[in-house]
Design an enzyme around this catalytic site. Sequence first.
Site, mmCIF file in Angstrom:
data_model
loop_
_atom_site.group_PDB
_atom_site.id
_atom_site.type_symbol
_atom_site.label_atom_id
_atom_site.label_comp_id
_atom_site.label_asym_id
_atom_site.label_seq_id
_atom_site.Cartn_x
_atom_site.Cartn_y
_atom_site.Cartn_z
ATOM 1 N N GLU A 34 0.831 -1.205 0.000
ATOM 2 C CA GLU A 34 0.000 0.000 0.000
ATOM 3 C C GLU A 34 0.868 1.259 0.000
ATOM 4 O O GLU A 34 0.552 2.243 -0.651
ATOM 5 C CB GLU A 34 -0.911 0.020 1.234
ATOM 6 C CG GLU A 34 -2.060 -0.965 1.147
ATOM 7 C CD GLU A 34 -2.766 -1.109 2.489
ATOM 8 O OE1 GLU A 34 -3.894 -0.621 2.600
ATOM 9 O OE2 GLU A 34 -2.155 -1.688 3.417
ATOM 10 N N LEU A 82 33.453 13.521 24.145
ATOM 11 C CA LEU A 82 33.073 13.229 25.527
ATOM 12 C C LEU A 82 34.263 12.722 26.313
ATOM 13 O O LEU A 82 35.111 12.017 25.786
ATOM 14 C CB LEU A 82 31.997 12.139 25.550
ATOM 15 C CG LEU A 82 30.613 12.479 25.006
ATOM 16 C CD1 LEU A 82 29.769 11.216 24.936
ATOM 17 C CD2 LEU A 82 29.938 13.512 25.887
ATOM 18 N N GLU A 111 21.834 7.766 29.101
ATOM 19 C CA GLU A 111 21.489 7.313 27.754
ATOM 20 C C GLU A 111 22.471 6.255 27.320
ATOM 21 O O GLU A 111 23.568 6.163 27.866
ATOM 22 C CB GLU A 111 21.596 8.482 26.763
ATOM 23 C CG GLU A 111 20.594 9.574 26.965
ATOM 24 C CD GLU A 111 21.012 10.847 26.231
ATOM 25 O OE1 GLU A 111 21.455 10.754 25.077
ATOM 26 O OE2 GLU A 111 20.907 11.917 26.839
ATOM 27 N N LYS A 113 25.190 4.781 24.715
ATOM 28 C CA LYS A 113 26.146 5.376 23.789
ATOM 29 C C LYS A 113 26.151 4.529 22.527
ATOM 30 O O LYS A 113 26.612 3.389 22.533
ATOM 31 C CB LYS A 113 27.536 5.419 24.434
ATOM 32 C CG LYS A 113 28.568 6.166 23.626
ATOM 33 C CD LYS A 113 29.800 6.457 24.487
ATOM 34 C CE LYS A 113 30.798 7.319 23.756
ATOM 35 N NZ LYS A 113 31.444 6.635 22.644
ATOM 36 N N ASP A 115 27.127 3.294 18.870
ATOM 37 C CA ASP A 115 28.418 3.231 18.209
ATOM 38 C C ASP A 115 28.247 3.363 16.696
ATOM 39 O O ASP A 115 27.932 2.409 16.004
ATOM 40 C CB ASP A 115 29.086 1.896 18.558
ATOM 41 C CG ASP A 115 30.584 1.969 18.374
ATOM 42 O OD1 ASP A 115 31.098 3.084 18.197
ATOM 43 O OD2 ASP A 115 31.234 0.912 18.388
ATOM 44 N N GLU A 170 23.692 10.015 16.058
ATOM 45 C CA GLU A 170 24.636 9.018 15.586
ATOM 46 C C GLU A 170 23.979 8.249 14.443
ATOM 47 O O GLU A 170 22.838 7.809 14.565
ATOM 48 C CB GLU A 170 24.927 8.081 16.779
ATOM 49 C CG GLU A 170 26.208 7.348 16.698
ATOM 50 C CD GLU A 170 27.431 8.165 17.158
ATOM 51 O OE1 GLU A 170 27.302 9.361 17.502
ATOM 52 O OE2 GLU A 170 28.519 7.573 17.142
ATOM 53 N N TYR A 222 20.403 12.615 20.133
ATOM 54 C CA TYR A 222 20.605 12.755 21.577
ATOM 55 C C TYR A 222 20.862 14.172 22.083
ATOM 56 O O TYR A 222 20.992 14.372 23.282
ATOM 57 C CB TYR A 222 21.747 11.849 22.048
ATOM 58 C CG TYR A 222 23.019 12.003 21.244
ATOM 59 C CD1 TYR A 222 23.810 13.127 21.371
ATOM 60 C CD2 TYR A 222 23.421 11.002 20.358
ATOM 61 C CE1 TYR A 222 24.956 13.270 20.627
ATOM 62 C CE2 TYR A 222 24.580 11.143 19.610
ATOM 63 C CZ TYR A 222 25.339 12.272 19.753
ATOM 64 O OH TYR A 222 26.473 12.413 19.012
ATOM 65 N N LYS A 309 32.403 3.665 29.460
ATOM 66 C CA LYS A 309 32.576 2.633 28.428
ATOM 67 C C LYS A 309 32.340 1.262 29.042
ATOM 68 O O LYS A 309 32.916 0.940 30.078
ATOM 69 C CB LYS A 309 34.000 2.697 27.875
ATOM 70 C CG LYS A 309 34.288 3.974 27.124
ATOM 71 C CD LYS A 309 34.078 3.787 25.636
ATOM 72 C CE LYS A 309 34.553 5.024 24.911
ATOM 73 N NZ LYS A 309 34.867 4.894 23.552
ATOM 74 N N CYS A 403 47.385 -24.536 -1.264
ATOM 75 C CA CYS A 403 45.957 -24.637 -0.989
ATOM 76 C C CYS A 403 45.652 -25.893 -0.177
ATOM 77 O O CYS A 403 46.099 -26.983 -0.545
ATOM 78 C CB CYS A 403 45.193 -24.655 -2.310
ATOM 79 S SG CYS A 403 43.431 -24.917 -2.094
ATOM 80 N N CYS A 406 43.528 -28.316 -2.698
ATOM 81 C CA CYS A 406 44.033 -28.876 -3.963
ATOM 82 C C CYS A 406 45.551 -28.821 -4.061
ATOM 83 O O CYS A 406 46.119 -29.212 -5.063
ATOM 84 C CB CYS A 406 43.395 -28.160 -5.147
ATOM 85 S SG CYS A 406 44.036 -26.486 -5.370
ATOM 86 N N CYS A 421 44.102 -19.106 -4.054
ATOM 87 C CA CYS A 421 44.446 -20.339 -4.744
ATOM 88 C C CYS A 421 44.132 -20.108 -6.210
ATOM 89 O O CYS A 421 42.990 -19.841 -6.572
ATOM 90 C CB CYS A 421 43.610 -21.505 -4.218
ATOM 91 S SG CYS A 421 43.728 -22.939 -5.314
ATOM 92 N N CYS A 427 40.016 -26.643 -8.231
ATOM 93 C CA CYS A 427 39.964 -26.577 -6.769
ATOM 94 C C CYS A 427 38.511 -26.731 -6.318
ATOM 95 O O CYS A 427 37.662 -25.898 -6.656
ATOM 96 C CB CYS A 427 40.552 -25.240 -6.321
ATOM 97 S SG CYS A 427 40.622 -25.048 -4.543
HETATM 98 P P1 AMP Z 1 34.074 9.230 21.654
HETATM 99 O O1 AMP Z 1 33.962 9.175 20.152
HETATM 100 O O2 AMP Z 1 34.399 7.910 22.263
HETATM 101 O O3 AMP Z 1 34.876 10.406 22.141
HETATM 102 O O4 AMP Z 1 32.591 9.502 22.164
HETATM 103 C C1 AMP Z 1 31.931 10.683 21.868
HETATM 104 C C2 AMP Z 1 30.879 10.394 20.853
HETATM 105 O O5 AMP Z 1 29.907 9.506 21.338
HETATM 106 C C3 AMP Z 1 30.083 11.608 20.509
HETATM 107 O O6 AMP Z 1 30.742 12.414 19.573
HETATM 108 C C4 AMP Z 1 28.850 11.011 19.934
HETATM 109 O O7 AMP Z 1 28.999 10.868 18.541
HETATM 110 C C5 AMP Z 1 28.781 9.621 20.507
HETATM 111 N N1 AMP Z 1 27.539 9.326 21.235
HETATM 112 C C6 AMP Z 1 26.846 8.170 21.086
HETATM 113 N N2 AMP Z 1 25.750 8.156 21.855
HETATM 114 C C7 AMP Z 1 25.705 9.330 22.507
HETATM 115 C C8 AMP Z 1 24.790 9.915 23.434
HETATM 116 N N3 AMP Z 1 23.709 9.246 23.863
HETATM 117 N N4 AMP Z 1 25.076 11.158 23.889
HETATM 118 C C9 AMP Z 1 26.175 11.824 23.472
HETATM 119 N N5 AMP Z 1 27.076 11.325 22.591
HETATM 120 C C10 AMP Z 1 26.854 10.098 22.114
HETATM 121 ZN ZN ZN Z 2 42.850 -24.811 -4.243
#
Ligand code: AMP
Ligand code: ZN
Length: 669
Positions: A34, A82, A111, A113, A115, A170, A222, A309, A403, A406, A421, A427
């Site tokens: 839809e 941070l 919050e 973090k 990645d 992020e 965030y 961390k 390898c 083979c 290889c 193979c």
């Molecule tokens: P770092 O890169 O280890 O110095 O960590 C800082 C980065 O963590 C910031 O630049 C953000 O991009 C990221 N980050 C991820 N989650 C959060 C969050 N909830 N609040 C603030 N920064 C965050």
């Molecule tokens: Zn092979």
Amino acid sequence: MSDVKIQIESLRKELREHNHNYYVLDKPTISDYEFDIKLKMLQELEAKHPEFFDPNSPSQRVGGAVTKNFETVVHNYRMYSLDNSYSKEDLKDWETRLRKIIESEIQYTCELKYDGASISLSYEEGKLVKAVTRGDGIQGDDVTANVKTIKSVPLQLKDDYPDKFDIRGEIILPFEGFHKMNEERIEIGEEPYRNPRNTASGSLKLQDSAEVAKRPLECLLYNIVGPHLDLKTQFESLEKARRWGFKVPEAARLADSMDTVFEFINYWDEARRDLPYETDGVVVKVNSLAQQEELGYTAKSPRWAMAYKFKSEQVSTVLKSISYQVGRTGAITPVANLEPVELAGTTVKRASLHNADQIEKLDIRVSDTVYVEKGGEIIPKILGVDLTKRPENSKPTNFITHCPECYTELVRQEGEAQHYCPNYTGCRPQIIGRIQHYISRKAMDIEGLGGETVALLVNEGLINNYSDLYQITKDQIIPLERMADKSAENMIKGIEASKQVPFERVLYALGIRYVGETVAKKLAKHYKNIEALMQATEDELINVDEIGSKIASSVLAFFQEEENLEIINSLKEIGVQLSLSAEDLAAQTDKLKGDIIVISGVFETVSRTELKKLIEDNGGKVSSSISSKTSYIVAGANMGPSKKEKAEKLGINMLTEQEFLNKLQNTDQ
Ligand code: AMP
Ligand code: ZN
């Protein structure tokens, strides 16, 4: 407002709402089907009425803009990093420092973090105007065109948003999408991506935004910055951002004391394993914005926030042996076989070693005690060796020279990390891998035949390449394990049906290295049949749009292989499609070769989409913006005044719809 405009606006509003339900709230209220129908309706109306064009329309999510150089932009507000803490003591010390400045009660927002890659989004009057990478914190790259394709980034806000503000977040790539992308990479013989974070940040810098649109990226927000925001706390900003349409994970909590912060950390250290994306810690922020202002910043980071961390999930275990796997393209992957150990909720028995350089760099030896970590990768990786536990008689690892399947001597091309290889035709894992690729869904899509059966057929000596599939008889397969009469019949039927698969997919199925679906389509369209492709020189190949020298030399190498030529001959005799169908061919010419054409305005006899296809089928290129490279413009009614002005200034020819169609009729090939 005209009726059409009302209709367009109402479709946009509806689609925006559905995007929000689906990508931000994870609660779709209509089917994909839809949704597609409504989107198509909008696209058609917009094509007919370019005067109502809106760069933030939901139809603009598919991308298409190509950026050669990303412009550097100075952030409206600096993007700080941070401070990190690794223990609860670190956090308590931080609290002590806060107490020296703040006398009143302190509340914290906790919050996760995320990645990924940091991004700053600028909004004006509710519309996304810019997306900039963090860069050095003071200035970053303008990646707006790419970010617009990320569906959880609202292009138009809802509710009571401020006039002008930036919001930070992020860009992440959830595990599921990451793994799917890797399966596709492996299918075309490319090395898989290492982890979701690098893939997410790499995606932001892709030149073709249509490619970015295909990646399942998300954006989690965030932090809001701007003048006159009327916000009192961090927690309130998160709630507001959610209301305006942003994706803000629900995990965030308020904490009245450090002990509550620790509870949050303890909970998520475990629970994060069930999240669909990677997190590497918790960010604790002083909740009151007034207190934040009082605390201020150091040279590099806010004093009011602290990242905690997670201890990366690491264990040590003994490396029992190293085995070597051979892929479809002959690439050798070393794999560590470990003493089984519990890690991040699963039992780990194997870890990736990537390649010879990696083994040498870490000096990993059999019987070593190694540190294993589980991140976003499919299988865990080895971080290093505990040298204190190295047995006395230990010897450095010598990467295999031959390898394992083979016994052919391995080769390693200049500049490549992987050993290969080279025994292409003899193979076994390469042979099986190629046939498995041939029958796979996106290639010949052979029903009734699976990867396991292919391996069985090869191991039984019944087939040796994909053209052999077409000679298999029912009598040959029935004696095979678990093969009933009915399934044997289905398999033969499925193989027979694959003779109808169109040329472009056959070309992909051949398994030429680096020739994925898109490249196969380009080559099929350009060369029209396999003979023409086989005769192409390297220079000619490189001249085909989007084909680089890596792909070109791989194509050449494929057709230099005697066995491949024989296989292709058999496929031809069998009746597999090795040229475009008459229908496709009839539609295609070179009449517009070299022409770069801009379409503008409303057309009477053809739709914009049809016009675009017509140009591409005849060898021309459609471009979205007018420049000195534009050959001419096909101008319909209601062409935008600014486009018209630009065309006139650059002296670019304008053809009416009819003039263009006549030109197409009359041009000789
Ligand atoms: P770092 O890169 O280890 O110095 O960590 C800082 C980065 O963590 C910031 O630049 C953000 O991009 C990221 N980050 C991820 N989650 C959060 C969050 N909830 N609040 C603030 N920064 C965050
Ligand atoms: Zn092979």
